[in-house]
Design a protein around this motif. Structure first.
Motif, mmCIF file in Angstrom:
data_model
loop_
_atom_site.group_PDB
_atom_site.id
_atom_site.type_symbol
_atom_site.label_atom_id
_atom_site.label_comp_id
_atom_site.label_asym_id
_atom_site.label_seq_id
_atom_site.Cartn_x
_atom_site.Cartn_y
_atom_site.Cartn_z
ATOM 1 N N CYS A 256 61.347 -65.663 -9.172
ATOM 2 C CA CYS A 256 61.140 -64.475 -8.351
ATOM 3 C C CYS A 256 59.888 -64.643 -7.499
ATOM 4 N N GLY A 257 59.612 -63.679 -6.648
ATOM 5 C CA GLY A 257 58.408 -63.703 -5.835
ATOM 6 C C GLY A 257 58.497 -62.708 -4.696
ATOM 7 N N MET A 258 57.408 -62.609 -3.945
ATOM 8 C CA MET A 258 57.365 -61.753 -2.761
ATOM 9 C C MET A 258 57.996 -62.500 -1.586
ATOM 10 N N VAL A 259 58.878 -61.836 -0.863
ATOM 11 C CA VAL A 259 59.591 -62.484 0.239
ATOM 12 C C VAL A 259 58.594 -63.018 1.255
ATOM 13 N N HIS A 260 58.746 -64.290 1.598
ATOM 14 C CA HIS A 260 57.843 -64.937 2.544
ATOM 15 C C HIS A 260 57.940 -64.239 3.907
ATOM 16 N N PRO A 261 56.791 -63.962 4.557
ATOM 17 C CA PRO A 261 56.834 -63.311 5.880
ATOM 18 C C PRO A 261 57.716 -64.043 6.882
ATOM 19 N N ASN A 262 57.765 -65.383 6.796
ATOM 20 C CA ASN A 262 58.606 -66.147 7.725
ATOM 21 C C ASN A 262 60.081 -65.786 7.559
ATOM 22 N N VAL A 263 60.499 -65.549 6.306
ATOM 23 C CA VAL A 263 61.901 -65.183 6.045
ATOM 24 C C VAL A 263 62.200 -63.824 6.679
ATOM 25 N N LEU A 264 61.289 -62.877 6.523
ATOM 26 C CA LEU A 264 61.496 -61.559 7.120
ATOM 27 C C LEU A 264 61.603 -61.675 8.641
ATOM 28 N N GLU A 265 60.691 -62.427 9.253
ATOM 29 C CA GLU A 265 60.708 -62.578 10.703
ATOM 30 C C GLU A 265 61.972 -63.314 11.162
ATOM 31 N N ASN A 266 62.394 -64.338 10.406
ATOM 32 C CA ASN A 266 63.620 -65.075 10.760
ATOM 33 C C ASN A 266 64.844 -64.173 10.782
ATOM 34 N N CYS A 267 64.795 -63.114 9.985
ATOM 35 C CA CYS A 267 65.941 -62.190 9.885
ATOM 36 C C CYS A 267 65.750 -60.937 10.729
ATOM 37 N N GLY A 268 64.737 -60.941 11.582
ATOM 38 C CA GLY A 268 64.539 -59.824 12.501
ATOM 39 C C GLY A 268 63.828 -58.622 11.909
ATOM 40 N N ILE A 269 63.051 -58.825 10.830
ATOM 41 C CA ILE A 269 62.323 -57.724 10.189
ATOM 42 C C ILE A 269 60.828 -57.926 10.414
ATOM 43 N N ASP A 270 60.155 -56.883 10.837
ATOM 44 C CA ASP A 270 58.725 -56.928 11.124
ATOM 45 C C ASP A 270 57.944 -57.115 9.819
ATOM 46 N N SER A 271 57.341 -58.301 9.658
ATOM 47 C CA SER A 271 56.614 -58.592 8.418
ATOM 48 C C SER A 271 55.269 -57.875 8.350
ATOM 49 N N GLU A 272 54.806 -57.322 9.478
ATOM 50 C CA GLU A 272 53.575 -56.532 9.465
ATOM 51 C C GLU A 272 53.820 -55.141 8.911
ATOM 52 N N LYS A 273 55.044 -54.669 9.056
ATOM 53 C CA LYS A 273 55.381 -53.313 8.606
ATOM 54 C C LYS A 273 56.058 -53.313 7.235
ATOM 55 N N TYR A 274 56.874 -54.341 6.986
ATOM 56 C CA TYR A 274 57.669 -54.353 5.762
ATOM 57 C C TYR A 274 57.299 -55.535 4.865
ATOM 58 N N THR A 275 57.410 -55.315 3.570
ATOM 59 C CA THR A 275 57.275 -56.383 2.579
ATOM 60 C C THR A 275 58.486 -56.292 1.658
ATOM 61 N N GLY A 276 58.633 -57.291 0.800
ATOM 62 C CA GLY A 276 59.774 -57.263 -0.109
ATOM 63 C C GLY A 276 59.617 -58.259 -1.230
ATOM 64 N N PHE A 277 60.473 -58.133 -2.205
ATOM 65 C CA PHE A 277 60.507 -59.127 -3.278
ATOM 66 C C PHE A 277 61.944 -59.542 -3.521
ATOM 67 N N ALA A 278 62.077 -60.751 -4.086
ATOM 68 C CA ALA A 278 63.399 -61.296 -4.395
ATOM 69 C C ALA A 278 63.356 -61.948 -5.768
#
Length: 340
Positions: free
Chosen positions: A286-308
């Motif tokens: 598990c871990g916190m979703v890498h900001p690059n993954v969020l940006e690659n999928c069109g999600i603003d990594s400055e506004k949103y975070t996530g875990f997987a």
């Protein structure tokens, strides 16, 4: 002519009664009532009769025609009934006969575990989403921040269909598809078959099952991840089970961790099964979703975070049912399935 009509009547009725099948009946119909049949040819001679005889003979001829036709119809119906009776006798089912019982199978432990996991995550507020087993290299590696030289991309690790398409190596591409098609907040899990080049032995298989989860939203933290994992483990295995989080590396999460669970044999007290450590084998990553993954999928990594998080369903099944060999799950041996 009257005598000849009576003769045809007797002759035809007797022949019809003695007919052996429907084909013979059709021959008799043509012989007596056809265009060149005996009755038809005789009636053509009525023009030779006097005007007084003609109506009498005509009435008699029609009566005989109707009699012959009626006899044909009745005989044809009797053949149909005999044929039906014979069929009923031949196809008769003896409901009192003793038959061997049909041996029914059981729900496969893998399917039972998969359903249990999906239902548990639904209870925790997750959506269950399916995805294709044939994936693009982009979804399987590129958008998940996998380095171009990562070993998992090698032909020795991955089943490639062509340079752009492969059999998915994990269910993470479903997370990519979800992030690209839905706006946060996202709370989902995906379970299914995955494929990797592995030698078949007691703990490895080239085809296995995974379930992976993803949460994306504002202010999602590591604390949320740890709490979710702890709730999941206790709901699945029991309140007495503890978890241990160890640092690890995954290209798609940062920071990343592996999670150990209390030994299933001694419940953490220490025994030979766990080498007296009190801990079982690593259960999930598990871990916190890498900001690059969020940006690659069109999600603003400055506004949103996530875990997987992700885990092998086969491994959980083996732990849950005390199995020592993963090949038992794929041997299709009914003697094995009868135990569940």
């Amino acid at each position: 002519m009257k005598e000849r009509l009576e003769e045809i009547k007797l002759k035809s009725l007797e022949a019809i009664q003695n007919a052996k099948d429907e084909n013979k009946l059709e021959e008799l119909r043509v012989e007596f009532l056809g265009k060149k049949g005996e009755l038809t040819l005789l009636l053509r001679e009525m023009g030779k009769l006097s005007s007084e005889e003609r109506p009498v003979i005509g009435k008699l001829a029609n009566a005989i025609r109707n009699k012959i036709q009626e006899a044909l119809d009745n005989r044809r119906e009797s053949f149909k009934w005999l044929k039906l009776k014979k069929r009923l006798l031949e196809e008769r089912i003896d409901v009192t006969a003793t038959k061997d019982e049909i041996s029914m199978g059981h729900r496969h432990p893998l399917n039972k575990t998969m359903e249990e996991l999906e239902n548990l995550f639904r209870y925790m507020g997750f959506s269950v989403i399916d995805g294709p087993e044939i994936e693009t290299v982009t979804n399987n590696f590129d958008k998940l921040n996998s380095p171009k030289d990562h070993p998992s991309r090698d032909l020795s690790d991955t089943f490639y269909i062509d340079k752009d398409t492969l059999l998915r190596t994990h269910t993470s591409p479903v997370q990519v598809r979800t992030m690209m098609s839905q706006k946060p907040p996202i709370r989902m899990v995906s379970a299914g078959r995955t494929f990797r080049f592995d030698e078949v032995d007691a703990t490895h298989s080239p085809m296995f099952h995974q379930i992976e989860g993803l949460v994306v939203g504002e202010n999602v933290s590591m604390a949320n991840l740890i709490d979710t994992i702890n709730i999941f483990i206790k709901e699945l295995f029991g309140e007495e089970f503890k978890t241990r989080f160890r640092p690890h590396y995954f290209p798609f999460t940062e920071p990343s961790m592996e999670v150990d669970v209390s030994c299933f044999n001694c419940k953490g007290k220490g025994c030979e099964v766990c080498n007296h450590t009190g801990w079982s084998m690593e259960l999930l990553g598990c871990g916190m979703v890498h900001p690059n993954v969020l940006e690659n999928c069109g999600i603003d990594s400055e506004k949103y975070t996530g875990f997987a998080f992700g885990m092998g369903v086969d491994r959980i099944t083996m732990v849950k049912y005390g199995l020592k060999d993963i090949r038992l799950l794929y041997d299709n041996d009914k003697r094995f399935l009868d135990q569940f």
